[in-house]
Design an enzyme around this catalytic site. Structure first.
Site, PDB file in Angstrom:
ATOM      1  N   LYS A  38      -7.729  -1.762  -9.498  1.00 44.77           N
ATOM      2  CA  LYS A  38      -7.322  -0.378  -9.198  1.00 44.77           C
ATOM      3  C   LYS A  38      -7.441   0.514 -10.433  1.00 44.77           C
ATOM      4  CE  LYS A  38      -6.020  -2.373  -5.368  1.00 44.77           C
ATOM      5  NZ  LYS A  38      -6.704  -2.491  -4.123  1.00 44.77           N
TER       6      LYS A  38
HETATM    7  C1  LIG Z   1      -5.593  -3.425  -3.238  1.00 42.35           C
HETATM    8  C2  LIG Z   1      -5.224  -2.965  -1.901  1.00 42.35           C
HETATM    9  C3  LIG Z   1      -4.126  -3.498  -1.207  1.00 42.35           C
HETATM   10  C4  LIG Z   1      -3.340  -4.676  -1.678  1.00 42.35           C
HETATM   11  O1  LIG Z   1      -2.808  -4.566  -2.935  1.00 42.35           O
HETATM   12  P1  LIG Z   1      -2.416  -5.908  -3.716  1.00 42.35           P
HETATM   13  O2  LIG Z   1      -1.776  -5.372  -4.950  1.00 42.35           O
HETATM   14  O3  LIG Z   1      -3.680  -6.647  -3.973  1.00 42.35           O
HETATM   15  O4  LIG Z   1      -1.464  -6.660  -2.874  1.00 42.35           O
HETATM   16  C5  LIG Z   1      -3.808  -2.955   0.020  1.00 42.35           C
HETATM   17  N1  LIG Z   1      -4.505  -1.966   0.555  1.00 42.35           N
HETATM   18  C6  LIG Z   1      -5.573  -1.433  -0.058  1.00 42.35           C
HETATM   19  C7  LIG Z   1      -6.312  -0.314   0.598  1.00 42.35           C
HETATM   20  C8  LIG Z   1      -5.984  -1.929  -1.297  1.00 42.35           C
HETATM   21  O5  LIG Z   1      -7.060  -1.410  -1.897  1.00 42.35           O
END
Ligand SMILES: *Cc1c(COP(=O)(O)O)cnc(C)c1O
Length: 377
Positions: A186
């Protein structure tokens, strides 16, 4: 002959020496689990989101599940979401005992099609989980007008949307629940982690219970367990990474936007028309440019396109395969043809490299190889 250029992954985190030292300080401090760094990170996040309460967790998945639990969602309830997301978005609904209901996506934005959403609402519908795909926000006016009209809670899956805005306001600074992920891909990351923006202190207290076994402490040895919680707390190690990343968030997002602009320039106005591919919405007002997608034309088989790019030293991602076509969801009655836009995007989309330490040269290299690979189909 020039040397083979280095492998270019589709994403890579940027971690500075200052952050590495801050993590080392935590490791030397004797306090590694949730402690002063977590408190500090939560305070900074709360300030970032306009003073709303924020709690951190060890993933952006449990944040959403906890938001649903705080909203009282469970057995017998329906939650409307998008089939175009990481599977976590729908899995958390099943986890609470509620039923996920999908609505197809908009072919341009790849976000849930809000014009189709109302038709999916039933007397059992309790909440909506929209996703701000790639950091491009959903139409927040339309979303919240619908939620208000039908008395629905909203858990924004803003996993990809830190720093995105809507009409000048930050995603997370307004609305109902907003859930962010700090997973390593992210825009800012803590290795693994997430945070939830809540509406009031009462919800924040409940979030703390769900985060750690439902435990409530008082005095030196007072302890009670009031609700069934899990083990979802963030460590100070992770929070120290997050604090180092927060300092650079604006810079990271600006760099992403600049690289995205360069992608559009290099692909040129005629790219879609010439190749049958589709570039993303060129939003430089609201998006945090979490990812840069290209939808390949139907004639191109994605796996062989990805292989050709890999042979040229470029890693691609695909975000995402339609959730309702996974076996777990087919077992629940979903089939091919139900959400044709998400199905087509799920088969044909690729994610191009985009991360803050990339250069304009890297972008030019990717575009040249995409064009060259496409012409071979
Ligand atoms: C990364 C992501 C998640 C999950 O996040 P985690 O921290 O990996 O549990 C959920 N929804 C979207 C759209 C994502 O990009």
């Amino acid at each position: 002959m020039s040397a083979t250029p280095a492998f270019l992954p589709f994403t890579k985190p940027t971690v500075d020496e200052e952050t590495i030292s801050a993590v080392a300080d935590v490791l030397r401090s004797g306090w590694l689990t949730s402690g002063p760094r977590v408190k500090e990170f939560e305070a900074q996040l709360s300030e970032y989101f306009g003073g709303r309460p924020v709690r951190t967790f060890n993933s952006g998945t449990c944040t959403m599940e906890i938001a649903l639990r705080i909203a009282g969602i469970g057995e017998g309830d329906e939650v409307i979401t998008t089939p175009n997301s990481w599977v976590a978005t729908a899995n958390v609904v099943i986890e609470t005992g509620a039923t996920p209901v999908f609505v197809d996506i908009d072919p341009k934005t790849h976000n849930i099609d809000l014009n189709k959403l109302e038709a999916a609402i039933t007397p059992r519908t309790k909440a909506i989980i929209p996703v701000h795909m790639c950091g491009l926000p959903c139409d927040m006016d339309q979303l919240y007008a619908l939620a208000q009209k039908h008395q629905l809670r909203v858990v924004e899956d803003a996993a990809q949307a830190i720093g995105s805005t809507w009409k000048g306001k930050r995603i997370g600074a307004f609305g109902d629940f907003a859930s962010f992920s700090f997973q390593v891909n992210k825009n800012i990351m803590t290795g693994e982690g997430g945070c939830l923006v809540l509406n009031n202190e009462e919800e924040a207290k409940l979030a703390e219970k769900y985060r750690l076994q439902g435990v409530v402490r008082s005095g030196l040895d007072g302890i009670d367990v009031e609700v069934l919680g899990g083990k979802y707390n963030m460590t100070d190690i992770a929070a120290a990474i997050g604090l180092g990343q927060m300092k650079r968030l604006e810079e990271f997002n600006q760099k992403r936007a600049a690289l995205a602009r360069h992608y559009f320039t290099c692909f040129g106005q005629q790219f879609d028309a010439d190749t049958g591919a589709e570039l993303p919405v060129a939003d430089f007002e609201n998006s945090n440019w979490h990812m840069f997608h290209v939808v390949l034309p139907e004639r191109v088989e994605r796996a062989s396109f990805m292989q050709k790019m890999l042979d040229r030293g470029i890693g691609l991602g695909y975000h995402y395969r339609a959730i309702h076509l996974f076996s777990l969801y087919r077992q629940r009655g979903f089939t091919e043809g139900m959400f044709p836009v998400a199905e087509r995007i799920g088969k044909q989309i690729v994610t191009l490299p985009l991360f803050p330490s990339m250069t304009e040269n890297d972008v030019e290299r990717v575009v040249a190889e995409v064009k060259s690979c496409l012409s071979s189909f």
